[in-house]
Design a protein around this motif. Structure first.
Motif, PDB file in Angstrom:
ATOM      1  N   ARG A 191      38.158  37.405  35.296  1.00 23.38           N
ATOM      2  CA  ARG A 191      39.482  37.536  34.696  1.00 23.38           C
ATOM      3  C   ARG A 191      39.332  37.406  33.188  1.00 23.38           C
ATOM      4  NH1 ARG A 191      43.632  33.681  37.723  1.00 23.38           N
ATOM      5  NH2 ARG A 191      45.101  35.247  36.979  1.00 23.38           N
ATOM      6  N   GLU A 229      41.307  36.740  29.438  1.00 21.93           N
ATOM      7  CA  GLU A 229      42.455  36.390  28.610  1.00 21.93           C
ATOM      8  C   GLU A 229      42.070  36.606  27.151  1.00 21.93           C
ATOM      9  OE1 GLU A 229      41.860  31.572  28.124  1.00 21.93           O
ATOM     10  OE2 GLU A 229      43.201  32.330  29.697  1.00 21.93           O
ATOM     11  N   ALA A 261      45.478  35.714  31.287  1.00 20.11           N
ATOM     12  CA  ALA A 261      44.842  36.558  32.298  1.00 20.11           C
ATOM     13  C   ALA A 261      45.881  37.039  33.302  1.00 20.11           C
ATOM     14  CB  ALA A 261      43.737  35.789  33.006  1.00 20.11           C
ATOM     15  N   ALA A 262      45.682  38.262  33.796  1.00 18.29           N
ATOM     16  CA  ALA A 262      46.530  38.874  34.829  1.00 18.29           C
ATOM     17  C   ALA A 262      47.977  39.033  34.381  1.00 18.29           C
ATOM     18  CB  ALA A 262      46.461  38.075  36.127  1.00 18.29           C
ATOM     19  N   ASN A 287      38.368  34.975  26.449  1.00 19.91           N
ATOM     20  CA  ASN A 287      38.049  33.780  27.246  1.00 19.91           C
ATOM     21  C   ASN A 287      37.518  32.647  26.368  1.00 19.91           C
ATOM     22  OD1 ASN A 287      38.808  35.353  29.367  1.00 19.91           O
ATOM     23  ND2 ASN A 287      36.777  35.550  30.279  1.00 19.91           N
ATOM     24  N   PRO A 341      38.399  44.039  34.857  1.00 22.94           N
ATOM     25  CA  PRO A 341      39.461  43.027  34.781  1.00 22.94           C
ATOM     26  C   PRO A 341      40.489  43.287  33.684  1.00 22.94           C
ATOM     27  CG  PRO A 341      37.421  42.174  33.863  1.00 22.94           C
ATOM     28  CD  PRO A 341      37.089  43.507  34.449  1.00 22.94           C
ATOM     29  N   GLN A 352      46.573  41.773  39.608  1.00 19.79           N
ATOM     30  CA  GLN A 352      45.564  40.752  39.312  1.00 19.79           C
ATOM     31  C   GLN A 352      44.647  41.151  38.150  1.00 19.79           C
ATOM     32  OE1 GLN A 352      45.808  37.766  40.825  1.00 19.79           O
ATOM     33  NE2 GLN A 352      47.611  38.715  41.771  1.00 19.79           N
ATOM     34  N   ARG A 353      45.133  42.036  37.276  1.00 19.25           N
ATOM     35  CA  ARG A 353      44.366  42.420  36.097  1.00 19.25           C
ATOM     36  C   ARG A 353      45.185  42.165  34.840  1.00 19.25           C
ATOM     37  NH1 ARG A 353      42.581  46.160  39.939  1.00 19.25           N
ATOM     38  NH2 ARG A 353      40.315  46.480  39.934  1.00 19.25           N
ATOM     39  N   THR A 354      44.486  41.941  33.742  1.00 20.72           N
ATOM     40  CA  THR A 354      45.147  41.867  32.444  1.00 20.72           C
ATOM     41  C   THR A 354      45.412  43.291  31.981  1.00 20.72           C
ATOM     42  OG1 THR A 354      43.913  39.856  31.943  1.00 20.72           O
ATOM     43  CG2 THR A 354      44.979  40.980  30.095  1.00 20.72           C
TER      44      THR A 354
END
Length: 579
Positions: free
Chosen positions: A338, A340, A366-367, A401, A497, A526-528
């Motif tokens: 994931r 961010e 994220a997501a 991240n 992701p 479930q993805r950014t």
């Protein structure tokens, strides 16, 4: 590129990885030169023995056998040296072409915008091919021009120092005058290469805009322009060839005069018996061989001039770097399920332009789905280019991240991104090849799953060769929606992701748009997601909206927050888009 000699030095450096092959070719040429001298001595001894001593076959049999051995070995050495030189040229060109393609790929689409597409294509094909003559013909002849005259002078001086002195005096004159003539040809070659790149760029632009030219009935006028440019290129080529032939003629003149001087001096000394017939014949046989490498160098000097002119264009592409981007030595691989993102005080301005972004502060968990909105020129594309790693921020930081984006190589970072533009590119090759761009190692099961997720199954089933149908054969059969589905299947296959969208349904009809939008929503789970938004439904589906104007953030928040704070957004969100 201010130093005019730098392209010539760069050309020489291209052969360094293949120095052993170059040395082998030079050694073989040197061996052939020694055999040439031996051949001349044997031939002179046979003729002198027959003419002066009335020798019979028995007396000259050994020399004839030696000649029968020396001549084919010399021929074989020359052929082998030529074969190695041509193989060397092919290896250099293949290596350079791969290196240049990697450089263009690494520089990215922003950096290459300074060069026309036709110019890049011409340089990659004709430009690199123009170096073949330099490595296959000119460079070996230069080495021969250094070896052969020296070997002949060493062999001739002890026997006939007068003839050797004439050759030695004439030796520097021919290259000197050839250099003076060649300086004019170098400028002509550079101008000719500029004409070729302009012609290639113009022709490619015409092919791209052929439909528009036909609709506005100006195709004949453009054809006339192409004809004029082609004629200019023809005239330029003939001018270069005239100068090239002149340099060759200068060499021939000095070589002929020197050989004639040797012949006259040998003749007078033979009459006065100051020299033996064998020595005189030896000098006469070696004199043409002495100038042969120089003559060949004159013939192939045009290859050098053409290579230097082409090298300038190649070097311009070899030094491409993304604007504001420094080379990263870090090769750490980004491993993230994931992603961010955090942008703090990010700013970037395009060189030579009054545009870019300033003081960008965004946190993207994220997501989550973030939509970027704003008028044309607001900085949306610049922000996406920063996130894709095509350019590097002048100030501020972009963190992935928790670590700076510059911590990873661009290749490692982009491996975690799926990109869906408004107009997806279909590259040369089959449908399968275009899909596997997303994941080259995907097996058939994964590939067909991505095809079904993108709703591309019926289209591929209707093609005569299915996935193996060449894209070039489908011109006119691939609609905008089908091209977008191919790009969508590519994104499903990549399974990245981070998903970046540039309003991929903007140019589609409402029905196709709904189908593809539904597939995109499945892909975004479930993805950014970061999307450039032009349509209301894209804004409504986002978790956060960033509004840019003049390169700065004017508003940001969720759709509900924007509706609450701004009456304009409230009215906009309550409207429905026209069908």
């Amino acid at each position: 590129m201010s130093d005019p000699s730098s392209p010539a030095r760069w050309l020489k450096s291209l052969g360094k990885p293949f120095r052993q092959r170059l040395l082998l070719a030079s050694t073989l040429s040197g061996g052939a030169s020694v055999l040439m001298i031996a051949q001349a001595w044997l031939a002179a001894s046979v003729i002198a023995a027959v003419v002066v001593d009335n020798a019979g076959l028995a007396e000259i049999r050994a020399a004839l056998i030696a000649l029968a051995i020396v001549i084919p070995i010399r021929l074989w050495l020359n052929l082998l040296a030529a074969r190695i030189s041509h193989d060397l040229a092919s290896r250099v060109l293949r290596r350079l072409r791969r290196k240049l393609v990697r450089r263009i790929h690494r520089a990215g689409p922003i950096a290459i915008q300074r060069h026309a597409g036709g110019e890049i294509a011409t340089t990659l094909v004709e430009g690199i091919e123009a170096l073949r003559g330099y490595f296959a013909n000119y460079l070996p002849v230069v080495h021969q021009a250094a070896i052969v005259p020296a070997a002949i002078l060493i062999a001739l001086f002890p026997m006939d120092w007068i003839s050797a002195s004439v050759l030695l005096v004439a030796l520097p004159l021919a290259p000197a005058f050839m250099y003076l003539v060649g300086k004019g040809a170098e400028a002509l070659n550079r101008r000719q290469w500029e004409q070729l790149t302009r012609l290639g760029a113009h022709f490619l632009d015409i092919l791209r805009g052929l439909t528009t030219l036909k609709l506005f009935n100006v195709s004949r006028a453009e054809a006339a322009i192409i004809e004029r440019l082609s004629d200019d290129y023809r005239r330029g080529t003939m001018a270069v060839l005239r100068v090239a032939f002149l340099s060759s003629a200068v060499l021939e003149f000095f070589a002929t005069v020197a050989i004639a001087m040797v012949a006259i001096l040998v003749g007078f000394r033979l009459l006065e018996t100051h020299i033996s017939l064998q020595t005189g014949l030896f000098a006469l046989l070696l004199a043409p061989e002495f100038f042969l490498p120089l003559r060949r160098m004159g013939v192939h000097y045009h290859d050098r001039l053409q290579a230097v002119a082409s090298a300038e264009k190649i070097l311009a592409l070899m030094t491409l770097e993304p604007p504001g981007t420094a080379r990263a030595d870090n090769t750490e691989v980004l491993r993230a399920g994931r992603i961010e993102l955090s942008l703090q005080g990010v700013g970037f301005h395009w060189p030579g332009r009054d545009s870019g972004v300033d003081d960008i502060d965004i946190d993207i968990p994220a997501a989550r789905h973030v939509a970027i909105a704003g008028p044309s020129g607001a900085g949306k594309s610049t922000l996406i280019s920063l996130l894709l790693g095509f350019v590097r921020a002048d100030r501020g930081s972009i963190r992935v991240n928790g670590k700076p984006l510059a911590h990873w190589t661009p290749e490692s970072w982009r491996a975690h991104i799926a990109w869906l533009p408004q107009q997806p590119a279909l590259l040369h090759g089959s449908i399968r090849d275009n899909l596997l761009i997303g994941r080259p190692d995907a097996d058939d099961a994964v590939l067909h799953a991505a095809i079904e997720q993108a709703g591309l199954g019926d289209f591929i089933a209707g093609l005569p060769r299915g996935l193996d149908s060449p894209v070039g054969d489908l011109v006119g059969q691939v609609s905008g929606g089908e091209a977008q589905r191919i790009a969508l299947a590519r994104a499903f296959l990549r399974d990245a992701p981070l998903l970046i969208l540039d309003e991929p349904t903007a140019a589609l009809d409402p029905e196709t748009e709904r189908v593809i939008q539904h597939s995109i929503e499945r892909l975004a789970e479930q993805r950014t997601v970061i999307s450039i938004a032009h349509r209301l439904h894209t804004l409504l589906s986002a978790d956060q909206i960033i509004v840019l104007r003049d390169g700065r953030i004017k508003q940001q928040g969720s759709p509900a927050e924007l509706m609450q704070d701004d009456p304009t957004w409230r009215r906009l969100f309550h409207q429905r888009e026209p069908a």
